[in-house]
Write a protein that holds these residues in place. Sequence first.
Motif, PDB file in Angstrom:
ATOM      1  N   CYS A  85     -15.531  -3.431  -2.635  1.00 44.09           N
ATOM      2  CA  CYS A  85     -14.443  -4.420  -2.672  1.00 44.09           C
ATOM      3  C   CYS A  85     -14.277  -5.137  -1.338  1.00 44.09           C
ATOM      4  O   CYS A  85     -13.653  -6.202  -1.289  1.00 44.09           O
ATOM      5  CB  CYS A  85     -13.142  -3.738  -3.067  1.00 44.09           C
ATOM      6  N   LEU A  86     -14.804  -4.542  -0.240  1.00 45.14           N
ATOM      7  CA  LEU A  86     -14.619  -5.040   1.128  1.00 45.14           C
ATOM      8  C   LEU A  86     -13.135  -4.946   1.524  1.00 45.14           C
ATOM      9  O   LEU A  86     -12.300  -5.042   0.645  1.00 45.14           O
ATOM     10  CB  LEU A  86     -15.133  -6.473   1.291  1.00 45.14           C
ATOM     11  N   PRO A  87     -12.811  -4.732   2.764  1.00 39.09           N
ATOM     12  CA  PRO A  87     -13.710  -4.640   3.918  1.00 39.09           C
ATOM     13  C   PRO A  87     -14.445  -3.307   3.924  1.00 39.09           C
ATOM     14  O   PRO A  87     -13.917  -2.313   3.470  1.00 39.09           O
ATOM     15  CB  PRO A  87     -12.736  -4.707   5.110  1.00 39.09           C
ATOM     16  N   LYS A  96     -16.945   3.510  -2.503  1.00 34.72           N
ATOM     17  CA  LYS A  96     -15.571   3.348  -2.010  1.00 34.72           C
ATOM     18  C   LYS A  96     -15.085   4.673  -1.456  1.00 34.72           C
ATOM     19  O   LYS A  96     -15.295   5.707  -2.073  1.00 34.72           O
ATOM     20  CB  LYS A  96     -14.658   2.906  -3.174  1.00 34.72           C
ATOM     21  N   HIS A 138      -5.210  -1.620  -8.061  1.00 29.94           N
ATOM     22  CA  HIS A 138      -5.638  -2.930  -7.531  1.00 29.94           C
ATOM     23  C   HIS A 138      -6.261  -3.703  -8.704  1.00 29.94           C
ATOM     24  O   HIS A 138      -7.475  -3.874  -8.773  1.00 29.94           O
ATOM     25  CB  HIS A 138      -6.636  -2.728  -6.390  1.00 29.94           C
ATOM     26  N   VAL A 155      -8.132   1.319  -5.443  1.00 25.61           N
ATOM     27  CA  VAL A 155      -9.322   0.578  -5.887  1.00 25.61           C
ATOM     28  C   VAL A 155     -10.126   1.436  -6.870  1.00 25.61           C
ATOM     29  O   VAL A 155     -10.541   0.965  -7.939  1.00 25.61           O
ATOM     30  CB  VAL A 155     -10.185   0.143  -4.679  1.00 25.61           C
ATOM     31  N   ARG A 213     -16.911  -0.451   6.181  1.00 21.99           N
ATOM     32  CA  ARG A 213     -17.347   0.047   7.494  1.00 21.99           C
ATOM     33  C   ARG A 213     -18.855   0.228   7.461  1.00 21.99           C
ATOM     34  O   ARG A 213     -19.367   1.155   6.799  1.00 21.99           O
ATOM     35  CB  ARG A 213     -16.674   1.386   7.790  1.00 21.99           C
ATOM     36  N   HIS A 250     -15.204   7.917   5.550  1.00 21.03           N
ATOM     37  CA  HIS A 250     -14.432   6.872   6.229  1.00 21.03           C
ATOM     38  C   HIS A 250     -13.584   7.541   7.304  1.00 21.03           C
ATOM     39  O   HIS A 250     -13.089   8.645   7.086  1.00 21.03           O
ATOM     40  CB  HIS A 250     -13.536   6.154   5.199  1.00 21.03           C
ATOM     41  N   LYS A 294     -10.634   6.697   8.288  1.00 18.04           N
ATOM     42  CA  LYS A 294      -9.197   6.632   8.004  1.00 18.04           C
ATOM     43  C   LYS A 294      -8.900   7.169   6.601  1.00 18.04           C
ATOM     44  O   LYS A 294      -9.764   7.108   5.734  1.00 18.04           O
ATOM     45  CB  LYS A 294      -8.730   5.161   8.046  1.00 18.04           C
ATOM     46  N   PHE A 322       0.840  -1.216   0.000  1.00 15.45           N
ATOM     47  CA  PHE A 322       0.000   0.000   0.000  1.00 15.45           C
ATOM     48  C   PHE A 322       0.871   1.261   0.000  1.00 15.45           C
ATOM     49  O   PHE A 322       2.037   1.216   0.384  1.00 15.45           O
ATOM     50  CB  PHE A 322      -0.872   0.027   1.266  1.00 15.45           C
ATOM     51  N   LEU A 357      -7.679   6.482   3.173  1.00 13.95           N
ATOM     52  CA  LEU A 357      -7.483   5.256   2.388  1.00 13.95           C
ATOM     53  C   LEU A 357      -6.868   5.578   1.025  1.00 13.95           C
ATOM     54  O   LEU A 357      -6.979   6.695   0.514  1.00 13.95           O
ATOM     55  CB  LEU A 357      -8.818   4.538   2.186  1.00 13.95           C
ATOM     56  N   PRO A 358      -6.236   4.569   0.410  1.00 17.80           N
ATOM     57  CA  PRO A 358      -5.630   4.748  -0.916  1.00 17.80           C
ATOM     58  C   PRO A 358      -6.669   5.021  -2.009  1.00 17.80           C
ATOM     59  O   PRO A 358      -7.854   4.738  -1.834  1.00 17.80           O
ATOM     60  CB  PRO A 358      -4.965   3.391  -1.171  1.00 17.80           C
TER      61      PRO A 358
HETATM   62  C1  SN0 Z   1      -7.872  -0.908   1.477  1.00 17.56           C
HETATM   63  C2  SN0 Z   1      -8.042   0.188   0.450  1.00 17.56           C
HETATM   64  O1  SN0 Z   1      -7.275   0.248  -0.533  1.00 17.56           O
HETATM   65  O2  SN0 Z   1      -8.952   1.009   0.611  1.00 17.56           O
HETATM   66  C3  SN0 Z   1      -8.007  -2.274   0.833  1.00 17.56           C
HETATM   67  C4  SN0 Z   1      -9.224  -2.503   0.003  1.00 17.56           C
HETATM   68  C5  SN0 Z   1      -9.186  -3.771  -0.768  1.00 17.56           C
HETATM   69  N1  SN0 Z   1      -8.883  -0.794   2.510  1.00 17.56           N
HETATM   70  C6  SN0 Z   1      -8.591  -0.482   3.773  1.00 17.56           C
HETATM   71  O3  SN0 Z   1      -7.448  -0.266   4.104  1.00 17.56           O
HETATM   72  C7  SN0 Z   1      -9.731  -0.426   4.783  1.00 17.56           C
HETATM   73  C8  SN0 Z   1      -9.216  -0.268   6.180  1.00 17.56           C
HETATM   74  C9  SN0 Z   1     -10.270   0.024   7.219  1.00 17.56           C
HETATM   75  O4  SN0 Z   1      -9.852   0.191   8.353  1.00 17.56           O
HETATM   76  O5  SN0 Z   1     -11.458   0.112   6.955  1.00 17.56           O
END
Ligand code: SN0
Length: 290
Positions: free
Chosen positions: A247-249, A214, A125, A162, A251, A154, A156, A90, A158-159
């Motif tokens: 894509c999961l995970p 996302k 991804h 995706v 929240r 969200h 946090k 990541f 996030l990248p």
């Molecule tokens: C990653 C992302 O790229 O957003 C992986 C997705 C496949 N997702 C996260 O890091 C979610 C972390 C969280 O704490 O919800």
Amino acid sequence: MLKDSPYKFDQLGKCKTLLMLFFNSSLRTRLSTEKAALQLGMDVITLNVNDAWKLELEDGTTMNLDTSEHIKEAAQVVSQYADIIAVRAFPGLENRKDDEKEIIINSFKKYVSIPLVNLESSTEHPLQALTDAITIEELKTKKRPKVVLSWAPHPKALPQAVANSFATMMQQLDVDFCITHPKGYELNSQITKDTPIHYDQKEALKDADFVYVKNWSSYSDYGKILSQDPDWMLTQYKLAQAKFMHCLPVRRNVVVTDEVLDSEQSIVIQQAKNRTFAAQAVLKELLKEL
Ligand code: SN0
């Protein structure tokens, strides 16, 4: 075809080893790619790189601090134990230029001669995007469905990976594709190209067939959280008749409500199942070349 007969090519990977290296957490990617490899008759080795020596990534550094081994040696060494290597790494989300260098993935590219599979890098991804394409193809009920990629809040940063790969994939399919997000969350314009962008989520979601939700952190104000506005969470009312993808995970009750995730319109479980076949399709092509 692979879904109907997953073991049809179980001789192709005989006596071949897939080595998976994880610099970050994984549930689906790790297990589905392992399953894909096993169905092709491969052996699989997986390493959480954080359990190994701390790697130095920069060239020319004096390694008298906390990094124990240079990626130069590590990449060459581990590739001797495998026929195909797969890497998840990541972004740091602190410095855009650094992340765009894709130093980990590119170091492996540079120092190893075996095929390299991206299991989510700083900016991409691809196996997720292939999965998403398969899922839309399986479930679409019209020739040219409307697909919306919607940002959601969200806690946090996030990248963008995706979202980047999904956009790139949708541009190649026969779909009516648009993106919606608050101002300041524009993705790299070299990736979104001429994809329509709406700042009004309601307008974007109108008559959608698939809604892909996302979160990503800002690209222009790199890695920053600019909004946590709960009005951007996907609700049943906003989803209307469309199918919900992620894509999961995910929240719950931040990105999307329980009601949507637990409804028949959510296709996230089928999406995750398709991770196996997307990975298998890619590994199968690589094995044919070995
Ligand atoms: C990653 C992302 O790229 O957003 C992986 C997705 C496949 N997702 C996260 O890091 C979610 C972390 C969280 O704490 O919800």
